[in-house]
Design a protein around this motif. Sequence first.
Motif, PDB file in Angstrom:
ATOM      1  N   LEU A 110       1.015  -1.128  -0.111  1.00 51.66           N
ATOM      2  CA  LEU A 110       0.143   0.003   0.076  1.00 51.66           C
ATOM      3  C   LEU A 110       0.848   1.284   0.074  1.00 51.66           C
ATOM      4  O   LEU A 110       0.590   2.288  -0.633  1.00 51.66           O
ATOM      5  CB  LEU A 110      -0.941   0.105   1.231  1.00 51.66           C
ATOM      6  CG  LEU A 110      -1.988   1.302   1.587  1.00 51.66           C
ATOM      7  CD1 LEU A 110      -2.706   1.254   0.200  1.00 51.66           C
ATOM      8  CD2 LEU A 110      -2.627   1.108   2.791  1.00 51.66           C
ATOM      9  N   LYS A 111       1.873   1.334   0.710  1.00 49.73           N
ATOM     10  CA  LYS A 111       3.176   2.472   0.943  1.00 49.73           C
ATOM     11  C   LYS A 111       3.403   2.806  -0.461  1.00 49.73           C
ATOM     12  O   LYS A 111       3.431   3.987  -1.075  1.00 49.73           O
ATOM     13  CB  LYS A 111       4.115   1.910   1.632  1.00 49.73           C
ATOM     14  CG  LYS A 111       5.053   3.064   1.884  1.00 49.73           C
ATOM     15  CD  LYS A 111       6.184   2.781   2.827  1.00 49.73           C
ATOM     16  CE  LYS A 111       7.137   3.804   3.010  1.00 49.73           C
ATOM     17  NZ  LYS A 111       8.297   3.200   3.746  1.00 49.73           N
ATOM     18  N   THR A 112       3.758   1.716  -1.521  1.00 48.33           N
ATOM     19  CA  THR A 112       4.206   1.962  -2.886  1.00 48.33           C
ATOM     20  C   THR A 112       3.037   2.505  -3.528  1.00 48.33           C
ATOM     21  O   THR A 112       3.378   3.445  -4.335  1.00 48.33           O
ATOM     22  CB  THR A 112       4.675   0.707  -3.442  1.00 48.33           C
ATOM     23  OG1 THR A 112       5.651   0.056  -2.798  1.00 48.33           O
ATOM     24  CG2 THR A 112       5.201   1.031  -4.927  1.00 48.33           C
ATOM     25  N   LEU A 113       1.915   2.057  -3.572  1.00 46.32           N
ATOM     26  CA  LEU A 113       0.792   2.718  -4.446  1.00 46.32           C
ATOM     27  C   LEU A 113       0.408   4.072  -3.973  1.00 46.32           C
ATOM     28  O   LEU A 113       0.288   4.941  -4.792  1.00 46.32           O
ATOM     29  CB  LEU A 113      -0.682   1.921  -4.040  1.00 46.32           C
ATOM     30  CG  LEU A 113      -0.560   0.446  -4.905  1.00 46.32           C
ATOM     31  CD1 LEU A 113      -1.892  -0.336  -4.466  1.00 46.32           C
ATOM     32  CD2 LEU A 113      -0.626   0.681  -6.395  1.00 46.32           C
ATOM     33  N   VAL A 114       0.583   4.272  -2.439  1.00 40.61           N
ATOM     34  CA  VAL A 114       0.308   5.813  -2.124  1.00 40.61           C
ATOM     35  C   VAL A 114       1.314   6.771  -2.562  1.00 40.61           C
ATOM     36  O   VAL A 114       1.088   7.752  -3.151  1.00 40.61           O
ATOM     37  CB  VAL A 114       0.247   5.769  -0.514  1.00 40.61           C
ATOM     38  CG1 VAL A 114       0.332   7.032  -0.278  1.00 40.61           C
ATOM     39  CG2 VAL A 114      -1.088   4.881  -0.174  1.00 40.61           C
ATOM     40  N   TYR A 115       2.475   6.189  -2.644  1.00 39.96           N
ATOM     41  CA  TYR A 115       3.659   6.945  -3.048  1.00 39.96           C
ATOM     42  C   TYR A 115       3.578   7.396  -4.539  1.00 39.96           C
ATOM     43  O   TYR A 115       3.618   8.472  -5.076  1.00 39.96           O
ATOM     44  CB  TYR A 115       4.989   6.407  -3.004  1.00 39.96           C
ATOM     45  CG  TYR A 115       6.144   6.877  -3.602  1.00 39.96           C
ATOM     46  CD1 TYR A 115       6.627   8.110  -3.142  1.00 39.96           C
ATOM     47  CD2 TYR A 115       6.824   6.724  -4.785  1.00 39.96           C
ATOM     48  CE1 TYR A 115       7.952   8.610  -3.945  1.00 39.96           C
ATOM     49  CE2 TYR A 115       7.558   7.035  -5.686  1.00 39.96           C
ATOM     50  CZ  TYR A 115       8.480   8.286  -4.966  1.00 39.96           C
ATOM     51  OH  TYR A 115       9.264   8.731  -5.644  1.00 39.96           O
ATOM     52  N   LEU A 116       3.296   6.401  -5.301  1.00 38.07           N
ATOM     53  CA  LEU A 116       2.868   6.593  -6.708  1.00 38.07           C
ATOM     54  C   LEU A 116       1.713   7.480  -7.196  1.00 38.07           C
ATOM     55  O   LEU A 116       1.884   8.395  -8.028  1.00 38.07           O
ATOM     56  CB  LEU A 116       2.838   5.273  -7.702  1.00 38.07           C
ATOM     57  CG  LEU A 116       4.067   4.332  -7.717  1.00 38.07           C
ATOM     58  CD1 LEU A 116       3.402   2.854  -8.124  1.00 38.07           C
ATOM     59  CD2 LEU A 116       5.035   4.709  -8.721  1.00 38.07           C
ATOM     60  N   LEU A 117       0.803   7.286  -6.396  1.00 33.57           N
ATOM     61  CA  LEU A 117      -0.478   8.337  -6.440  1.00 33.57           C
ATOM     62  C   LEU A 117      -0.185   9.519  -6.228  1.00 33.57           C
ATOM     63  O   LEU A 117      -0.580  10.648  -6.753  1.00 33.57           O
ATOM     64  CB  LEU A 117      -1.470   7.514  -6.050  1.00 33.57           C
ATOM     65  CG  LEU A 117      -2.137   6.384  -6.571  1.00 33.57           C
ATOM     66  CD1 LEU A 117      -3.337   5.792  -5.550  1.00 33.57           C
ATOM     67  CD2 LEU A 117      -2.527   6.541  -7.984  1.00 33.57           C
ATOM     68  N   SER A 118       0.603   9.701  -5.171  1.00 29.83           N
ATOM     69  CA  SER A 118       1.001  11.108  -4.610  1.00 29.83           C
ATOM     70  C   SER A 118       1.940  11.782  -5.537  1.00 29.83           C
ATOM     71  O   SER A 118       1.826  12.996  -5.649  1.00 29.83           O
ATOM     72  CB  SER A 118       1.643  10.852  -3.222  1.00 29.83           C
ATOM     73  OG  SER A 118       0.735  10.308  -2.077  1.00 29.83           O
ATOM     74  N   GLU A 119       2.904  11.052  -6.205  1.00 27.82           N
ATOM     75  CA  GLU A 119       3.679  11.589  -7.187  1.00 27.82           C
ATOM     76  C   GLU A 119       3.030  12.153  -8.174  1.00 27.82           C
ATOM     77  O   GLU A 119       3.332  13.108  -8.781  1.00 27.82           O
ATOM     78  CB  GLU A 119       4.787  10.667  -7.571  1.00 27.82           C
ATOM     79  CG  GLU A 119       5.952  11.244  -8.302  1.00 27.82           C
ATOM     80  CD  GLU A 119       6.975  10.136  -8.902  1.00 27.82           C
ATOM     81  OE1 GLU A 119       6.581   9.230  -9.694  1.00 27.82           O
ATOM     82  OE2 GLU A 119       8.045  10.404  -8.512  1.00 27.82           O
ATOM     83  N   GLN A 120       1.865  11.358  -8.794  1.00 30.06           N
ATOM     84  CA  GLN A 120       1.029  11.911  -9.904  1.00 30.06           C
ATOM     85  C   GLN A 120       0.113  13.092  -9.470  1.00 30.06           C
ATOM     86  O   GLN A 120      -0.069  13.949 -10.341  1.00 30.06           O
ATOM     87  CB  GLN A 120      -0.025  10.710 -10.312  1.00 30.06           C
ATOM     88  CG  GLN A 120      -0.626  11.181 -11.673  1.00 30.06           C
ATOM     89  CD  GLN A 120       0.157  11.475 -12.836  1.00 30.06           C
ATOM     90  OE1 GLN A 120       1.136  10.515 -13.299  1.00 30.06           O
ATOM     91  NE2 GLN A 120      -0.058  12.673 -13.445  1.00 30.06           N
ATOM     92  N   ARG A 121      -0.244  12.969  -8.508  1.00 29.80           N
ATOM     93  CA  ARG A 121      -0.915  14.452  -7.900  1.00 29.80           C
ATOM     94  C   ARG A 121      -0.036  15.616  -7.796  1.00 29.80           C
ATOM     95  O   ARG A 121      -0.293  16.522  -8.367  1.00 29.80           O
ATOM     96  CB  ARG A 121      -1.610  13.872  -6.268  1.00 29.80           C
ATOM     97  CG  ARG A 121      -2.415  15.184  -5.968  1.00 29.80           C
ATOM     98  CD  ARG A 121      -2.817  14.945  -4.604  1.00 29.80           C
ATOM     99  NE  ARG A 121      -3.998  13.924  -4.568  1.00 29.80           N
ATOM    100  CZ  ARG A 121      -3.821  12.807  -4.073  1.00 29.80           C
ATOM    101  NH1 ARG A 121      -2.914  12.326  -3.739  1.00 29.80           N
ATOM    102  NH2 ARG A 121      -4.816  11.911  -4.074  1.00 29.80           N
ATOM    103  N   GLU A 122       1.158  15.372  -7.471  1.00 27.57           N
ATOM    104  CA  GLU A 122       2.159  16.531  -7.456  1.00 27.57           C
ATOM    105  C   GLU A 122       2.598  16.871  -8.751  1.00 27.57           C
ATOM    106  O   GLU A 122       2.563  18.170  -8.982  1.00 27.57           O
ATOM    107  CB  GLU A 122       3.726  15.875  -6.639  1.00 27.57           C
ATOM    108  CG  GLU A 122       3.223  15.936  -5.154  1.00 27.57           C
ATOM    109  CD  GLU A 122       2.951  17.227  -4.547  1.00 27.57           C
ATOM    110  OE1 GLU A 122       3.411  18.149  -4.910  1.00 27.57           O
ATOM    111  OE2 GLU A 122       2.167  17.113  -3.561  1.00 27.57           O
ATOM    112  N   GLN A 123       2.519  16.004  -9.465  1.00 31.28           N
ATOM    113  CA  GLN A 123       2.868  16.367 -11.256  1.00 31.28           C
ATOM    114  C   GLN A 123       1.718  17.363 -11.656  1.00 31.28           C
ATOM    115  O   GLN A 123       1.899  18.085 -12.290  1.00 31.28           O
ATOM    116  CB  GLN A 123       2.989  15.272 -11.869  1.00 31.28           C
ATOM    117  CG  GLN A 123       4.532  14.277 -11.672  1.00 31.28           C
ATOM    118  CD  GLN A 123       4.661  13.078 -12.513  1.00 31.28           C
ATOM    119  OE1 GLN A 123       3.854  12.874 -13.433  1.00 31.28           O
ATOM    120  NE2 GLN A 123       5.496  12.342 -12.211  1.00 31.28           N
ATOM    121  N   ASN A 124       0.675  16.705 -11.087  1.00 28.69           N
ATOM    122  CA  ASN A 124      -0.628  17.582 -11.847  1.00 28.69           C
ATOM    123  C   ASN A 124      -0.546  19.053 -11.284  1.00 28.69           C
ATOM    124  O   ASN A 124      -1.131  19.882 -11.913  1.00 28.69           O
ATOM    125  CB  ASN A 124      -1.883  16.603 -11.250  1.00 28.69           C
ATOM    126  CG  ASN A 124      -1.872  15.329 -12.083  1.00 28.69           C
ATOM    127  OD1 ASN A 124      -1.414  15.074 -13.193  1.00 28.69           O
ATOM    128  ND2 ASN A 124      -2.919  14.575 -11.417  1.00 28.69           N
TER     129      ASN A 124
END
Length: 223
Positions: A110-124
């Motif tokens: 879950l930690k990896t998924l949260v990191y990836l989704l958070s990174e995409q949100r930051e890019q947005n």
Amino acid sequence: MIVAYLRGKNRNFSISFQQEYLISYALKKGIAIDFTEIDDDPFSTILEERSTLLSLLHSLKEGDRILVYDLWVISKKVGELTKVFDCILKNGVSVIIARQDVVIDDKTSLKTLVYLLSEQREQNLHAQHKVMGRPKGSFSKSKFDKYKSEILDMLEQHLSVSEIAKRLGVSRSSLKDYINSRSLKEIVDSKKIPQMTRTHTRQAPALSTECTLKNQKIQQKEH
């Protein structure tokens, strides 16, 4: 089966760039790409209306893998990414993100998924602050959109831009700009690039009904 999934209509990362990157990645990892799928839907299209992606998702079987350059190829919207992950992980399908060399499957933390989704949100968020006017990577409607299928067919027949413009009765320079901005030549050329293939004989059930993603356009027609 491994499907290389490419996303068009991105000014910074063309279809040919994505394909070359994925082929290089596959060679480095010693994996075989069975076929390539190109999603040419505008980035403004909502998930439930992206027929190319939905058709692919519902054709996949347990153990299949989707190979993408980066997470935004699937979607830039965190909510949509969550829906896609929920759909595929329930059915034993995995996603390989080449740029980050990450595999998302039912063993991913879950930690990896949260990191990836958070990174995409930051890019947005970064893109929203950086870009003025129309969102970067998006396209306004064009008078040539109605000719798109015809243009692709004529490009496949190796007709020149001048000849296509003459047949359609339009400006050559405007048509050339449209073809370049939509990466239409790259879409045609990508079909000609030999795919790395392997024998695939495994039989497995397609995605189960637990995957609730449906094509809204098809549903509306059915009703």
